[in-house]
Design a protein around this motif. Structure first.
Motif, PDB file in Angstrom:
ATOM      1  N   TYR A 136     -34.625   9.557  13.473  1.00  0.00           N
ATOM      2  CA  TYR A 136     -34.078   9.866  12.145  1.00  0.00           C
ATOM      3  C   TYR A 136     -32.634  10.352  12.235  1.00  0.00           C
ATOM      4  CZ  TYR A 136     -38.506   8.892   9.947  1.00  0.00           C
ATOM      5  OH  TYR A 136     -39.625   8.250   9.494  1.00  0.00           O
ATOM      6  N   GLU A 137     -32.305  11.106  13.262  1.00  0.00           N
ATOM      7  CA  GLU A 137     -30.918  11.532  13.427  1.00  0.00           C
ATOM      8  C   GLU A 137     -30.020  10.333  13.716  1.00  0.00           C
ATOM      9  OE1 GLU A 137     -31.046  14.769  16.244  1.00  0.00           O
ATOM     10  OE2 GLU A 137     -32.361  15.919  14.895  1.00  0.00           O
ATOM     11  N   LYS A 138     -30.496   9.400  14.535  1.00  0.00           N
ATOM     12  CA  LYS A 138     -29.738   8.173  14.827  1.00  0.00           C
ATOM     13  C   LYS A 138     -29.530   7.344  13.555  1.00  0.00           C
ATOM     14  CE  LYS A 138     -31.413   4.261  16.446  1.00  0.00           C
ATOM     15  NZ  LYS A 138     -32.205   3.338  17.200  1.00  0.00           N
ATOM     16  N   MET A 139     -30.499   7.402  12.655  1.00  0.00           N
ATOM     17  CA  MET A 139     -30.419   6.632  11.406  1.00  0.00           C
ATOM     18  C   MET A 139     -29.679   7.396  10.308  1.00  0.00           C
ATOM     19  SD  MET A 139     -31.860   3.823  12.299  1.00  0.00           S
ATOM     20  CE  MET A 139     -32.034   2.971  10.752  1.00  0.00           C
ATOM     21  N   ASP A 140     -28.994   8.478  10.677  1.00  0.00           N
ATOM     22  CA  ASP A 140     -28.151   9.286   9.779  1.00  0.00           C
ATOM     23  C   ASP A 140     -28.915  10.101   8.742  1.00  0.00           C
ATOM     24  OD1 ASP A 140     -25.770   8.502  11.032  1.00  0.00           O
ATOM     25  OD2 ASP A 140     -25.710   6.652   9.845  1.00  0.00           O
ATOM     26  N   TYR A 141     -30.143  10.476   9.046  1.00  0.00           N
ATOM     27  CA  TYR A 141     -30.864  11.412   8.193  1.00  0.00           C
ATOM     28  C   TYR A 141     -30.391  12.822   8.506  1.00  0.00           C
ATOM     29  CZ  TYR A 141     -34.193   7.920   6.539  1.00  0.00           C
ATOM     30  OH  TYR A 141     -34.774   6.844   5.931  1.00  0.00           O
ATOM     31  N   GLN A 142     -30.405  13.664   7.485  1.00  0.00           N
ATOM     32  CA  GLN A 142     -29.996  15.063   7.617  1.00  0.00           C
ATOM     33  C   GLN A 142     -31.212  15.956   7.361  1.00  0.00           C
ATOM     34  OE1 GLN A 142     -26.714  15.749   8.457  1.00  0.00           O
ATOM     35  NE2 GLN A 142     -26.581  13.508   8.586  1.00  0.00           N
ATOM     36  N   ILE A 143     -31.272  17.083   8.045  1.00  0.00           N
ATOM     37  CA  ILE A 143     -32.373  18.025   7.813  1.00  0.00           C
ATOM     38  C   ILE A 143     -32.192  18.685   6.457  1.00  0.00           C
ATOM     39  CG2 ILE A 143     -33.450  20.175   8.574  1.00  0.00           C
ATOM     40  CD1 ILE A 143     -32.853  19.338  11.454  1.00  0.00           C
ATOM     41  N   ASP A 156     -43.436  23.020  13.725  1.00  0.00           N
ATOM     42  CA  ASP A 156     -42.809  23.067  12.406  1.00  0.00           C
ATOM     43  C   ASP A 156     -42.867  21.697  11.738  1.00  0.00           C
ATOM     44  OD1 ASP A 156     -42.056  25.607  13.305  1.00  0.00           O
ATOM     45  OD2 ASP A 156     -40.064  24.905  13.922  1.00  0.00           O
ATOM     46  N   THR A 157     -42.853  21.689  10.417  1.00  0.00           N
ATOM     47  CA  THR A 157     -42.664  20.460   9.657  1.00  0.00           C
ATOM     48  C   THR A 157     -41.193  20.395   9.293  1.00  0.00           C
ATOM     49  OG1 THR A 157     -44.911  20.460   8.771  1.00  0.00           O
ATOM     50  CG2 THR A 157     -43.272  19.175   7.564  1.00  0.00           C
ATOM     51  N   ILE A 158     -40.563  19.266   9.593  1.00  0.00           N
ATOM     52  CA  ILE A 158     -39.138  19.096   9.340  1.00  0.00           C
ATOM     53  C   ILE A 158     -38.953  18.007   8.291  1.00  0.00           C
ATOM     54  CG2 ILE A 158     -36.891  18.518  10.347  1.00  0.00           C
ATOM     55  CD1 ILE A 158     -38.088  19.502  13.048  1.00  0.00           C
ATOM     56  N   TYR A 159     -38.299  18.378   7.184  1.00  0.00           N
ATOM     57  CA  TYR A 159     -38.003  17.436   6.104  1.00  0.00           C
ATOM     58  C   TYR A 159     -36.574  16.932   6.262  1.00  0.00           C
ATOM     59  CZ  TYR A 159     -42.267  18.498   3.583  1.00  0.00           C
ATOM     60  OH  TYR A 159     -43.580  18.613   3.215  1.00  0.00           O
ATOM     61  N   TYR A 160     -36.414  15.612   6.208  1.00  0.00           N
ATOM     62  CA  TYR A 160     -35.112  14.962   6.286  1.00  0.00           C
ATOM     63  C   TYR A 160     -34.825  14.235   4.980  1.00  0.00           C
ATOM     64  CZ  TYR A 160     -34.980  15.269  11.429  1.00  0.00           C
ATOM     65  OH  TYR A 160     -34.945  15.699  12.741  1.00  0.00           O
ATOM     66  N   TYR A 161     -33.536  13.974   4.741  1.00  0.00           N
ATOM     67  CA  TYR A 161     -33.123  13.127   3.628  1.00  0.00           C
ATOM     68  C   TYR A 161     -31.937  12.275   4.079  1.00  0.00           C
ATOM     69  CZ  TYR A 161     -28.929  15.863   2.783  1.00  0.00           C
ATOM     70  OH  TYR A 161     -27.710  16.466   2.930  1.00  0.00           O
TER      71      TYR A 161
END
Length: 164
Positions: A136-143, A156-161
């Motif tokens: 997700y970080e490679k695909m440019d998602y942000q926390i 932890d549960t981590i939500y990205y957008y």
């Protein structure tokens, strides 16, 4: 015969194929899909029989017959508002991992959602799922937010957008 890859929207007739695929990757999730409040059958029904949600299926086969699911991404449009969507499932068949298939499926979903007027994609995963966090970080998602110990002690549960 040459094997090719096809990515398409799922139909209601794909229910059993999707179910078998989710059973195959069940234990890759934490908690496993069959141990969650919404079991596999319910998850598929909620997604495939709703006009605002669906799946994109990556399948392998020949030009005439595609029968083997190699990857699957599920989504729900208008998740929290009229401009956003939520990825509710993403997995690749164990034999097809590491060749960029997740990126291809996710990019095709982005394209579809943009055409539908969606501006943001949301997704969540868990903190010990290191390969997916990198993806997700490679695909440019942000926390967006982190729910500490949401899935157990130290998980932890981590939500990205992502803005489209």
């Amino acid at each position: 015969m040459i094997c090719t890859l096809n990515i398409r929207e799922a139909y209601q007739d794909d229910f059993h194929r999707i179910h078998r695929f989710m059973e195959l990757v069940n234990d890759d999730f934490f908690p496993p899909l069959d141990k969650r409040e919404k079991r596999i059958d319910e998850r598929i029904q909620q997604t495939i029989f709703n006009t605002n949600s669906g799946y994109l299926i990556a399948e392998s086969g020949t030009e005439d017959t595609y029968c083997f699911i190699t990857g699957l991404i599920g989504f729900e449009k208008y998740w929290k508002g009229e401009n956003d969507a939520y990825i509710n499932f993403l997995a690749v068949h164990p034999e097809y991992r590491g060749i960029g298939l997740s990126s291809k499926i996710e990019k095709q979903l982005e394209s579809k959602l943009k055409q539908d007027g969606i501006l943001y994609i949301n997704v969540c995963t868990w903190s010990t799922n290191k390969s997916v966090l990198k993806f997700y970080e490679k695909m440019d998602y942000q926390i967006n937010c982190v729910l500490k110990n949401d899935r157990g002690n130290g998980i932890d549960t981590i939500y990205y957008y992502k803005c489209l």
